[in-house]
Each structure stands twice: as C-alpha cells, then as structure tokens.
Design a protein around this motif. Structure first.
Motif, PDB file in Angstrom:
ATOM      1  N   THR A  15     -37.092 -35.520  58.419  1.00 45.32           N
ATOM      2  CA  THR A  15     -37.897 -36.711  58.676  1.00 45.32           C
ATOM      3  C   THR A  15     -39.170 -36.733  57.819  1.00 45.32           C
ATOM      4  OG1 THR A  15     -39.118 -37.948  60.378  1.00 45.32           O
ATOM      5  CG2 THR A  15     -39.054 -35.557  60.613  1.00 45.32           C
ATOM      6  N   PRO A  16     -39.637 -37.931  57.418  1.00 47.28           N
ATOM      7  CA  PRO A  16     -40.921 -38.018  56.705  1.00 47.28           C
ATOM      8  C   PRO A  16     -42.119 -37.621  57.565  1.00 47.28           C
ATOM      9  CG  PRO A  16     -39.602 -39.979  56.331  1.00 47.28           C
ATOM     10  CD  PRO A  16     -38.920 -39.216  57.420  1.00 47.28           C
TER      11      PRO A  16
ATOM     12  N   PRO B 270     -22.442 -16.888  67.902  1.00 42.94           N
ATOM     13  CA  PRO B 270     -21.904 -17.277  66.594  1.00 42.94           C
ATOM     14  C   PRO B 270     -22.289 -18.654  66.095  1.00 42.94           C
ATOM     15  CG  PRO B 270     -20.207 -17.490  68.267  1.00 42.94           C
ATOM     16  CD  PRO B 270     -21.400 -16.883  68.953  1.00 42.94           C
ATOM     17  N   VAL B 271     -22.874 -19.494  66.952  1.00 46.60           N
ATOM     18  CA  VAL B 271     -23.070 -20.903  66.582  1.00 46.60           C
ATOM     19  C   VAL B 271     -24.481 -21.374  66.931  1.00 46.60           C
ATOM     20  CG1 VAL B 271     -22.263 -23.275  66.923  1.00 46.60           C
ATOM     21  CG2 VAL B 271     -20.633 -21.393  67.055  1.00 46.60           C
ATOM     22  N   VAL B 272     -25.083 -22.107  65.992  1.00 45.28           N
ATOM     23  CA  VAL B 272     -26.319 -22.854  66.260  1.00 45.28           C
ATOM     24  C   VAL B 272     -26.000 -24.333  66.150  1.00 45.28           C
ATOM     25  CG1 VAL B 272     -28.574 -23.481  65.302  1.00 45.28           C
ATOM     26  CG2 VAL B 272     -27.975 -21.070  65.606  1.00 45.28           C
ATOM     27  N   ASN B 273     -26.290 -25.089  67.209  1.00 38.27           N
ATOM     28  CA  ASN B 273     -26.046 -26.531  67.252  1.00 38.27           C
ATOM     29  C   ASN B 273     -27.315 -27.286  66.898  1.00 38.27           C
ATOM     30  OD1 ASN B 273     -23.374 -26.164  68.242  1.00 38.27           O
ATOM     31  ND2 ASN B 273     -24.175 -25.911  70.315  1.00 38.27           N
ATOM     32  N   CYS B 274     -27.169 -28.331  66.087  1.00 31.21           N
ATOM     33  CA  CYS B 274     -28.336 -29.129  65.707  1.00 31.21           C
ATOM     34  C   CYS B 274     -27.879 -30.456  65.112  1.00 31.21           C
ATOM     35  CB  CYS B 274     -29.214 -28.370  64.715  1.00 31.21           C
ATOM     36  SG  CYS B 274     -28.360 -27.822  63.224  1.00 31.21           S
ATOM     37  N   PHE B 275     -28.835 -31.255  64.644  1.00 31.82           N
ATOM     38  CA  PHE B 275     -28.546 -32.477  63.906  1.00 31.82           C
ATOM     39  C   PHE B 275     -28.742 -32.225  62.414  1.00 31.82           C
ATOM     40  CE2 PHE B 275     -30.286 -34.819  67.832  1.00 31.82           C
ATOM     41  CZ  PHE B 275     -29.023 -35.036  68.350  1.00 31.82           C
ATOM     42  N   SER B 276     -28.111 -33.068  61.609  1.00 28.87           N
ATOM     43  CA  SER B 276     -28.274 -32.955  60.155  1.00 28.87           C
ATOM     44  C   SER B 276     -29.675 -33.323  59.716  1.00 28.87           C
ATOM     45  CB  SER B 276     -27.287 -33.877  59.447  1.00 28.87           C
ATOM     46  OG  SER B 276     -27.559 -35.242  59.768  1.00 28.87           O
ATOM     47  N   GLY B 277     -30.331 -34.202  60.489  1.00 26.69           N
ATOM     48  CA  GLY B 277     -31.602 -34.785  60.081  1.00 26.69           C
ATOM     49  C   GLY B 277     -31.365 -36.109  59.375  1.00 26.69           C
ATOM     50  N   THR B 278     -32.430 -36.893  59.271  1.00 28.62           N
ATOM     51  CA  THR B 278     -32.389 -38.175  58.565  1.00 28.62           C
ATOM     52  C   THR B 278     -33.662 -38.316  57.739  1.00 28.62           C
ATOM     53  OG1 THR B 278     -31.299 -39.112  60.511  1.00 28.62           O
ATOM     54  CG2 THR B 278     -32.034 -40.660  58.816  1.00 28.62           C
ATOM     55  N   PRO B 279     -33.551 -38.439  56.415  1.00 24.54           N
ATOM     56  CA  PRO B 279     -34.746 -38.616  55.578  1.00 24.54           C
ATOM     57  C   PRO B 279     -35.263 -40.051  55.638  1.00 24.54           C
ATOM     58  CG  PRO B 279     -32.839 -37.779  54.337  1.00 24.54           C
ATOM     59  CD  PRO B 279     -32.331 -38.321  55.629  1.00 24.54           C
ATOM     60  N   GLY B 280     -36.371 -40.269  54.949  1.00 27.35           N
ATOM     61  CA  GLY B 280     -36.853 -41.623  54.735  1.00 27.35           C
ATOM     62  C   GLY B 280     -36.098 -42.282  53.592  1.00 27.35           C
ATOM     63  N   ASP B 281     -36.580 -43.445  53.146  1.00 28.75           N
ATOM     64  CA  ASP B 281     -35.859 -44.162  52.085  1.00 28.75           C
ATOM     65  C   ASP B 281     -36.443 -43.909  50.698  1.00 28.75           C
ATOM     66  OD1 ASP B 281     -38.208 -45.566  52.333  1.00 28.75           O
ATOM     67  OD2 ASP B 281     -37.265 -47.519  52.639  1.00 28.75           O
ATOM     68  N   HIS B 282     -37.567 -43.166  50.632  1.00 27.07           N
ATOM     69  CA  HIS B 282     -38.140 -42.778  49.352  1.00 27.07           C
ATOM     70  C   HIS B 282     -39.142 -41.658  49.616  1.00 27.07           C
ATOM     71  CE1 HIS B 282     -41.200 -45.520  50.893  1.00 27.07           C
ATOM     72  NE2 HIS B 282     -42.046 -45.040  49.996  1.00 27.07           N
TER      73      HIS B 282
ATOM     74  N   GLY C   7     -42.306 -41.381  49.519  1.00 28.21           N
ATOM     75  CA  GLY C   7     -43.529 -41.656  50.269  1.00 28.21           C
ATOM     76  C   GLY C   7     -43.307 -42.349  51.597  1.00 28.21           C
ATOM     77  N   ALA C   8     -42.084 -42.294  52.124  1.00 26.21           N
ATOM     78  CA  ALA C   8     -41.751 -42.997  53.362  1.00 26.21           C
ATOM     79  C   ALA C   8     -42.523 -42.428  54.549  1.00 26.21           C
ATOM     80  CB  ALA C   8     -40.257 -42.910  53.622  1.00 26.21           C
ATOM     81  N   GLN C   9     -42.684 -43.263  55.584  1.00 26.11           N
ATOM     82  CA  GLN C   9     -43.351 -42.824  56.806  1.00 26.11           C
ATOM     83  C   GLN C   9     -42.370 -42.562  57.944  1.00 26.11           C
ATOM     84  OE1 GLN C   9     -46.295 -45.947  57.517  1.00 26.11           O
ATOM     85  NE2 GLN C   9     -47.860 -44.664  56.581  1.00 26.11           N
TER      86      GLN C   9
END
Length: 322
Positions: free
Chosen positions: A80-81, A106-118, A120-122
């Motif tokens: 995330t930004p 054996p396993v860690v569960n999580c999300f992939s994450g979601t970036p911004g669109d550039h 300098g995104a907020q």
C-alpha cells in the motif's frame, strides 16, 4: 484431512482457554493470527521470538492437547502507498515467517497486497477493467514494478526459512483469482500458493470446485478456509457482484458471508472436499466464521457439525474393488 479453526473469533478467550475450547469441539488444528488485520490476541511474534522459554511453553500448550498449528496468519498490505501500514504489514510478515520456522509451522497466510496507481499515490488502486486503457497500464505497472519484485524477494526469504506463503484470493487485492495466483507463482516459484477461501470466489463469480482443480493440479493450494457466501439474486441485479455497500446493509447487499452450509448446500461443500482430495490436498480445512446473522458460538458450532459430517480423514490405501 484435519478440521481446524481460524481462532480470531475467540480473541476474548485466553490462549489456553481457547485451545481447550477448540479441543472440546472436536477439532485438530488451530490457525493463529500474528498481527495486521487478524490481530495477535493469541500469538504475538515479538514476545515469542524474544523469549525461548515462552516459545517452548507456547508450542507445548498446543501439542499437549493433541492439536497442531495449521498456519500463522498476518493478512495486511505490504504494498500500500500508506507507508506506515505497509511497513507494519511487511515487518509483521517477516516476523511471522521467522516464528513459523521456529514453531515448525509450514504455512504463513496473508494477502498479496495492492499498490497505488503510480509512485506518488496516496491510496491503493484495484483496477479490474482492461478499458479505458489507463486501467490496463496501471495494472501492468503494479505487477512489473511492485508485486513481482516484492514477492520475488520475500518469497525467497520464506523459502529460505522452510515456510510456504499462502495468499488469500480476496477481492481488492492484486492476487484474487486462480489466474493472478498462477501468474505470481510462475514468477516467484512454488513457495507461493493459495489460502483458498471459497467465500471470496463465489462473490467474484468463480466456482470453487473448478478453482480447486485449476490450482490443485499444480500443487498451488497451501491452505484452505471454510467460509460460505450467500448470493441474493435480487440484490445482485441491483448492485452487481462487486457490491461495495457496507456489510451492515444486510437486507440490501448482493451477498453476505455465512457460516458453512448457510450460503450453499452441503452437496456443494461435499464436492469441494472431494475435489481437494482428488488434487492431493491432505491438510487442514480451517473454519473462518464471519456470519453477521449468527453469534460466534452458534456459527462456529454449526460449521463444525456440518463439516464433521463430510470431511475425509482416512487415507485410501488400496482400491479394494478393482
């Protein structure tokens, strides 16, 4: 297979009281939150990593009850930004991997994450349309510049610590379908797989049985969540499956999370359990309860009862009828 539970719904109980309750319910495994969205009520990586005696006592408490830990879960957004949350999400992931290794989980569960669109995104951006063209350009920038580089580095870190990463295919995050899961796995390696939760597939219009077969045939299911979704056809016609209303608007929403058997019939769940066995998944089915129409106790007990009647535990050693 073993039947377990994601213990965040019992956060008000102490660690040992929670273990006793889970054991009494007839389950064999627990999935523990270590921070970020799930919280760390029962499993604080900082405390356990800094105190060998505490760590050993923690592990013994689980083993003495005949239970196992199916996975450690730290769902957040390291891409995330929002720099503060990204930092916390990442640091929690790193500590969770280190703790999983020490606990032999054996396993860690999580999300992939979601970036911004550039750069300098907020805010995070979740493009799901190929047109207008800028959506597609944003999506490719996210994968090339953020998603693949991050997971190449930290997937390798997990593999070096003998831990698999199970990404929950959840709308709003970059990896949310079998196709996006396989794309990342192809770039990063077999350390990456799915924490397959059918509840998030249904509201995207994906058949979980088909998803199990797609991912299972390449060994890309590392963990499984048992949670249901009720689809309201009338409200779908109003709001669509990507309904963004508050979960509190239960009468209006296109879909609601339900406990197992209250969104889809048990034949559907039987088909999923059979598909898991067909593709060689012989690990834990972990109950996740987020049903707004049922109390913690009732929703959990109904899920246990429904799944206990269909889960396949014994290994088939010989086709005696052939």
């Amino acid at each position: 297979m073993k039947l377990g539970v994601f213990t965040v719904l019992f956060s008000e109980k102490s660690f040992e009281d929670m273990l006793d309750y889970v054991k009494e319910a007839g389950l064999e495994a627990v999935e523990l939150g270590t921070g970020n969205y799930p919280g760390n009520a029962h499993c604080d990586p900082d405390r356990l990593l800094s105190d060998k005696g505490r760590l050993q006592a923690f592990k013994k408490a689980v083993e003495d009850r005949g239970l196992s830990i199916s996975g450690l879960s730290c769902h957040g957004n390291p891409l995330t930004p929002d720099r503060d949350f990204a930092k916390r999400s990442h640091e929690t992931f790193v500590k969770t991997v280190e703790l999983a290794e020490r606990l032999e989980v054996p396993v860690v569960n999580c999300f992939s994450g979601t970036p911004g669109d550039h750069e300098g995104a907020q805010y995070p951006s979740w493009p799901i349309s190929p047109w207008p063209h800028e959506y597609r350009e944003v999506l490719e920038w996210q994968w090339t510049e953020k998603i693949i580089p991050y997971w190449k580095e930290w997937g390798r870190f997990a593999a070096d610590h003998h831990v698999k990463v199970a990404l929950e295919l959840h709308g709003g995050f970059s990896v949310h379908t079998p196709a996006t899961m396989l794309r990342l796995r192809e770039e990063v390696g077999e350390v990456m797989g799915a924490n397959l939760d059918p509840s998030h597939l249904w509201w995207q219009g994906i058949d979980p049985v088909a998803a199990i077969k797609i991912l299972g045939k390449v060994g890309a299911i590392h963990h499984f969540h048992a949670k249901d979704t009720y689809i309201d056809p009338d409200n779908v016609n109003m709001h669509g499956l990507t309904d963004a209303q508050s979960y509190a608007n239960m009468q209006d929403r296109a879909w609601l999370f339900r406990t197992v058997g209250y969104g889809h019939d048990m034949k559907t769940w039987t088909d999923m359990i059979s598909a898991l066995r067909l593709v060689g998944y012989d690990y834990v089915v972990s109950i996740e309860h987020e049903d707004a129409l049922m109390s913690v106790e009732e929703g959990f007990q109904k899920a246990v009862r429904n799944l206990s009647s269909i889960i396949t535990k014994e290994k088939l050693t010989d086709m005696w009828w052939v």
